[in-house]
Design a protein around this motif. Structure first.
Motif, mmCIF file in Angstrom:
data_model
loop_
_atom_site.group_PDB
_atom_site.id
_atom_site.type_symbol
_atom_site.label_atom_id
_atom_site.label_comp_id
_atom_site.label_asym_id
_atom_site.label_seq_id
_atom_site.Cartn_x
_atom_site.Cartn_y
_atom_site.Cartn_z
ATOM 1 N N ARG A 1 42.610 36.470 42.157
ATOM 2 C CA ARG A 1 43.359 37.392 41.922
ATOM 3 C C ARG A 1 42.760 38.296 41.251
ATOM 4 O O ARG A 1 41.995 39.409 41.589
ATOM 5 N N VAL A 2 40.823 37.140 40.790
ATOM 6 C CA VAL A 2 39.772 38.296 39.934
ATOM 7 C C VAL A 2 39.030 39.399 41.405
ATOM 8 O O VAL A 2 38.858 40.040 41.375
ATOM 9 N N VAL B 1 45.520 40.180 36.246
ATOM 10 C CA VAL B 1 44.549 38.859 36.255
ATOM 11 C C VAL B 1 44.970 38.831 34.537
ATOM 12 O O VAL B 1 44.143 37.560 34.107
#
Length: 296
Positions: free
Chosen positions: A271-272, A213
């Protein structure tokens, strides 16, 4: 000696750390482009692709000092020449072993080394993620002497000219450890998002780093503080609800981190979110007793 880097590339083959440092120093002082060669998983493919080779290569395979791992009462030391395969079954370091088992293919794990992982400094590197969570010390040697630095300092500044990474040192585990990643496959593909989590029952804290990230491995400080305050340290356990809160705080902290370049196939929001899921899952496995495959 002629090498794959080209007919004018000089190959040094030292037998000790001192000889390796001397060869590296001589090339740096002469102003020549010099590369280190250990497992060759990055350098050799680059040379085969037809890129311009360096003026000199220092090959480290004969330096047995770099291929040693050991344990003291409170620390584990791993030489820069130790391979992922060497670490994959190391019972003294379960988190390090878990990260090493999912690096690349069998061939990569047989050749790739700890020093190579630090040298390539891949922001999604499996080993770097674990070392960041473990607050590892990086040991370096040069003609000026020996020094140590932390992972953040090493990734930010890199080694000084003429310096050689000789080993990494981490605290001996005092609680459960795990490493999880999302990728094309668990091995043979680079991690898209990964998470290393270590429980320190002596200091009553949880250390967690996430990659994929931010621009490098990122410690999720707010989630770590929550765990330190809320875990029942008399038993080293926590309710499953705390794992969910841990993941939510981890994701929240990552939103403020300096981001990697945008990936159209895997947007930052995805992605977070994935990182938060991995952090919650890692916490649950280490502290809430949830095993792989459990419905929770």
């Amino acid at each position: 000696m002629t090498t794959p880097g080209g007919p004018s590339t000089v190959l040094h083959r030292p037998g000790t750390v001192g000889e390796a440092v001397a060869s590296l120093t001589a090339e740096v002082e002469a102003g020549r482009d010099v590369r280190l060669l250990a497992g060759g998983t990055d350098l050799v493919p680059a040379l085969r692709a037809g890129g311009r080779g360096p003026a000199a290569i220092v090959a480290l395979r004969r330096v047995l000092e770099l291929r040693v791992r050991g344990a003291s009462a409170d620390a584990l030391t791993v030489g820069a020449g130790v391979t992922y395969a060497d670490l994959a079954g190391w019972s003294l370091a379960p988190g390090l072993a878990a990260a090493s088992r999912v690096v690349g293919s069998v061939q990569i794990r047989n050749c790739g080394t700890v020093g190579g992982a630090l040298g390539s400094a891949n922001p999604r590197g499996d080993l770097l993620t674990f070392l960041a969570a473990a607050e590892a010390e990086i040991l370096l040697a040069s003609a000026r002497g020996a020094r140590t630095t932390d992972v953040d300092g090493f990734l930010r500044d890199g080694p000084e000219p003429g310096e050689l990474v000789t080993a990494v040192r981490v605290a001996r585990p005092s609680g459960p450890q795990t490493y999880l990643k999302i990728g094309g496959r668990q091995a043979a593909f680079p991690a898209l998002v990964s998470c290393a989590l270590l429980v320190d029952r002596v200091r009553e804290r949880v250390c967690c780093a996430v990659s994929g990230v931010a621009t490098g491995p990122w410690r999720v400080a707010a989630a770590e503080r929550l765990a330190g305050d809320e875990v029942d340290w008399s038993t080293g356990t926590a309710p499953l609800a705390l794992a969910r809160r841990f993941g939510e705080l981890a994701a929240g902290g990552l939103r403020a981190a300096p981001p990697l370049p945008e990936d159209p196939r895997h947007p930052a929001d995805y992605r977070v979110h994935a990182a938060g899921v991995l952090a919650a899952r890692a916490f649950a496995r280490c502290l809430a007793g949830v095993r792989r495959g459990d419905p929770a």
